[in-house]
Design an enzyme around this catalytic site. Structure first.
Site, PDB file in Angstrom:
ATOM      1  N   GLU A 198      -7.878   1.530 -12.915  1.00  0.00           N
ATOM      2  CA  GLU A 198      -7.435   2.909 -12.256  1.00  0.00           C
ATOM      3  C   GLU A 198      -6.003   3.457 -12.932  1.00  0.00           C
ATOM      4  OE1 GLU A 198      -8.689   2.059  -7.457  1.00  0.00           O
ATOM      5  OE2 GLU A 198      -6.628   1.304  -8.313  1.00  0.00           O
ATOM      6  N   GLU A 221     -27.112  14.116  -0.903  1.00  0.00           N
ATOM      7  CA  GLU A 221     -28.372  13.919  -0.514  1.00  0.00           C
ATOM      8  C   GLU A 221     -29.204  13.258  -1.127  1.00  0.00           C
ATOM      9  OE1 GLU A 221     -30.821  17.577  -1.412  1.00  0.00           O
ATOM     10  OE2 GLU A 221     -28.730  18.417  -2.369  1.00  0.00           O
ATOM     11  N   LYS A 224      -0.539   5.253  -5.951  1.00  0.00           N
ATOM     12  CA  LYS A 224      -1.443   5.591  -7.012  1.00  0.00           C
ATOM     13  C   LYS A 224      -2.311   6.737  -6.770  1.00  0.00           C
ATOM     14  CE  LYS A 224      -4.787   2.788  -6.581  1.00  0.00           C
ATOM     15  NZ  LYS A 224      -5.484   1.747  -6.080  1.00  0.00           N
ATOM     16  N   TYR A 240      -9.898  -3.583 -10.856  1.00  0.00           N
ATOM     17  CA  TYR A 240      -9.746  -2.265 -10.420  1.00  0.00           C
ATOM     18  C   TYR A 240      -8.367  -1.518 -10.633  1.00  0.00           C
ATOM     19  CZ  TYR A 240      -7.405  -3.642  -5.945  1.00  0.00           C
ATOM     20  OH  TYR A 240      -6.537  -3.928  -5.223  1.00  0.00           O
ATOM     21  N   CYS A 290       0.750  -1.280   0.006  1.00  0.00           N
ATOM     22  CA  CYS A 290      -0.176   0.054  -0.108  1.00  0.00           C
ATOM     23  C   CYS A 290       0.882   1.255  -0.270  1.00  0.00           C
ATOM     24  CB  CYS A 290      -0.965  -0.169   1.141  1.00  0.00           C
ATOM     25  SG  CYS A 290      -2.152   1.434   1.311  1.00  0.00           S
ATOM     26  N   HIS A 340     -28.371  19.972   1.669  1.00  0.00           N
ATOM     27  CA  HIS A 340     -28.311  20.724   0.502  1.00  0.00           C
ATOM     28  C   HIS A 340     -27.643  21.950   0.346  1.00  0.00           C
ATOM     29  CE1 HIS A 340     -30.396  21.429  -3.366  1.00  0.00           C
ATOM     30  NE2 HIS A 340     -30.636  22.698  -2.990  1.00  0.00           N
ATOM     31  N   CYS A 375      -1.655   1.689  -3.151  1.00  0.00           N
ATOM     32  CA  CYS A 375      -2.725   2.695  -2.906  1.00  0.00           C
ATOM     33  C   CYS A 375      -2.075   4.077  -2.726  1.00  0.00           C
ATOM     34  CB  CYS A 375      -3.592   1.905  -1.999  1.00  0.00           C
ATOM     35  SG  CYS A 375      -3.133   1.507  -0.533  1.00  0.00           S
TER      36      CYS A 375
END
Length: 456
Positions: free
Chosen positions: A185, A445, A51, A181, A43, A440, A48
Site C-alpha cells: 500500500e 455485474e 493510510k 499489504y 487504525c 448494468h 488504516c
C-alpha cells in the site's frame, strides 16, 4: 464494600478495547481503560484511517490525467504539496481520537492516559501515577507493533509505518522493505505521489496468503505503475552516507540508495512488558495471548481481543471480538465471532478485495473446485486511454455449488467485496449468483454473469 475497584479494566484504547469498554459500561459494569499513547489505537492514529486518506490523495494524479479524455482541460499542471496532505491527515486523526475519547466519557468509562501493566489475575498497576487498580476482569487490547524480522545491522536507519505519516518532506527516493499489504500500500501510494519507489522483498512474489492470480496481477500492475520490484532479495545491512542517503546492501544484486527506507516486514503482538508472565498468561510463539473462542486466556479473569491475539488481524474483527466479549461477560447474550468468512481489502492501486478461500486454500482443504474468472478493461479506461485491467474470480465447490471464495482486483474492489461477503457468509451457491439480475453498466455485474468455468 465492592470486592474489586472496577468490574472491567481494559488495557489499550484502540478499536477493540474502546468497543468492549463502552458495551460493558452500557451493561452496567464499572469500567476503566488505560492508553499510553493516543486514544483510537493503530487504525485511527497510525494505520488504516490515515493510510486510506493518503491513498485517496495518491489517486488524484491519474484522475487529473484521465479527465482530459472526457473533455476537461486544466488551466495549469496540477502540483502536489506534501505538508498540506500530511497536516490535513494529522488534523483528522486528532479529531477522530477526540471522538473516541468523547464516546468513552459519554459511556461513563474512566479514562487513564498512561501505561498499565498486569500485576496479577485481578490487579493492574498504572505506571506513571503508581496507582493499583483491582478488577474482576482484565481485557488486553494492545494491538500489534511493527517488527523488523529478522533484525539487521543499521536497521535503526529505517522507519516503520508508525513514522511514515509524519515525514518532514516528501522523499525523492524511497525503499520499501516487505511484500505484505502494508508494504504494498505504501509503495503504491508514494509512487503515485511522485516518489521513485523500490520494493524489496525476500519472497519470489508479493502478498503471501492471497490467491495466486491476484498476487501475480497486482505485482504486474505495480511494476507498470513505476514501482521497481526486487523480489527474492534480502537486506544484509543499511548504512548512512555523508549526505544522509540510506544505502541498503542486498544479498543479491546491487545496493539500493534512498532518502527513506520504510521497513514493513510485519507486525508482532504488542505484549512485551505487560506483566503477562507475572499473571501466568500463556503466550504463543510470536508473543500473542492465546485465547479461546470467547477471547479468554488460560487465566479465567484475563481476556484479550484484536491483533494482540494474532487471530484475524483486522480492525472490524477486533471491534466484534470486543463487543462479543462485553455482551457475553456483562450482558444477557453470549456469542462468539466467526472468523471464517472475513472480507479484507488491500488499498493499493489497483485495489484488492477478497473474501473466503483462495483457489489454493480450497484445494488444500480437499475441495474439488470449479473456477470462474473474468478479466476486462473497465469502461472508464476506454475513454481515458489508461492501461488498466479489472480481474474477478469465483472459487466454487464442484460438489455442492457453494461459492467458497471471491477475489477482485480493480477499482473499488473493497467496496464490492464487502457486499459479496454477505452472500458468502450466508452460504450462497453459484446458482444464486447466476439468478441474480446484473446491474448494468457496472464492473460488479461480472460477478453474476460468469457462466463457463476455467478450462483445465
Amino acid at each position: 464494600m465492592a470486592e474489586f475497584d472496577v468490574d472491567l479494566f481494559v488495557i489499550g484504547a484502540g478499536s477493540g478495547g474502546t468497543r468492549a469498554a463502552r458495551i460493558a459500561a452500557g451493561h452496567g459494569a464499572r469500567v476503566m481503560i488505560a492508553e499510553e499513547d493516543r486514544i483510537g489505537g493503530t487504525c485511527v492514529v497510525r494505520g488504516c484511517v490515515p493510510k486510506k486518506l493518503f491513498v485517496y490523495a495518491s489517486r488524484f494524479a491519474e484522475d487529473f490525467e484521465d479527465a482530459a479524455g472526457f473533455g476537461w482541460t486544466l488551466d495549469s499542471r496540477p502540483t502536489f504539496d506534501w505538508p498540506t496532505l500530511r497536516d490535513a491527515v494529522a488534523n483528522e486523526v486528532t479529531r477522530l481520537s477526540g471522538l473516541y475519547r468523547k464516546g468513552l466519557e459519554g459511556a461513563k468509562v474512566a479514562v487513564r492516559e498512561e501505561r498499565a501493566v498486569i500485576e496479577g489475575p485481578h490487579s493492574v498497576r498504572l505506571v506513571k501515577s503508581g496507582e493499583t487498580v483491582t478488577a474482576r476482569h482484565i481485557l488486553v487490547a494492545t494491538g500489534g507493533w511493527p517488527s523488523f524480522d529478522p533484525p539487521i545491522p543499521g536497521g535503526e536507519l529505517g522507519i516503520s509505518s508508525n513514522e511514515v505519516f509524519h515525514l518532514p518532506t516528501l522523499p525523492r527516493r524511497m525503499l520499501v522493505v516487505g511484500g505484505g499489504y502494508i508494504a504494498l500500500e505504501f509503495a503504491s501510494l508514494f509512487a503515485r505521489l511522485g516518489v521513485a519507489v523500490t520494493l524489496l522483498h525476500r519472497g519470489d512474489n508479493i502478498l503471501r496468503g492471497f490467491d495466486e492470480d491476484i498476487r501475480t496481477r497486482l505485482r504486474d500492475a505495480l511494476a507498470h505503475a513505476g514501482v521497481t520490484l526486487r523480489l527474492g532479495c534480502t537486506i544484509e545491512r543499511i548504512e548512512e552516507l555523508a549526505d544522509g542517503t540510506r544505502r541498503a546492501h542486498c544479498a543479491q544484486g546491487a545496493p539500493i540508495e534512498a532518502d527513506v527506507v520504510l521497513v514493513a516486514t510485519g507486525r508482532r503482538p504488542n505484549t512485551r512488558g505487560l506483566g503477562l508472565d507475572k499473571a501466568g498468561v500463556v503466550r504463543g510463539p510470536l508473543g500473542e495471548i492465546v485465547v479461546d473462542a470467547a477471547s479468554t486466556s488460560n487465566v479465567p479473569s484475563i481476556h484479550a481481543v484484536g491483533d494482540v491475539t494474532n487471530r484475524v488481524n483486522l480492525t472490524p474483527v477486533a471491534i466484534r471480538e470486543g463487543h462479543a466479549f462485553a455482551d457475553s461477560t456483562f450482558g444477557s447474550r453470549s456469542w462468539t465471532v466467526d472468523h471464517a468468512t472475513v472480507a479484507s481489502a488491500v488499498f493499493t492501486t489497483p485495489e484488492v478485495g477478497t473474501v473466503g478461500l483462495s483457489e489454493g486454500q480450497a484445494v488444500d482443504a480437499g475441495h474439488e473446485v470449479k473456477v470462474f474468472e473474468s478479466g476486462f478493461r473497465p469502461m472508464k479506461a476506454t475513454i481515458s486511454g489508461r492501461h488498466e485491467r479489472t480481474y474477478m474470480k469465483l472459487v466454487v465447490d464442484a460438489a455442492n455449488d457453494r461459492v467458497l471464495g471471491v477475489h477482485i482486483l480493480g477499482h473499488d474492489a473493497g467496496e464490492i467485496v464487502q457486499a459479496v461477503a454477505i452472500a458468502i457468509t450466508m452460504g450462497a451457491t453459484k446458482a444464486d449468483f447466476d439468478r441474480t439480475v446484473a446491474l448494468h453498466p457496472s464492473a460488479a455485474e461480472e460477478l453474476v454473469t460468469m457462466r463457463s468455468p476455467r478450462a483445465g
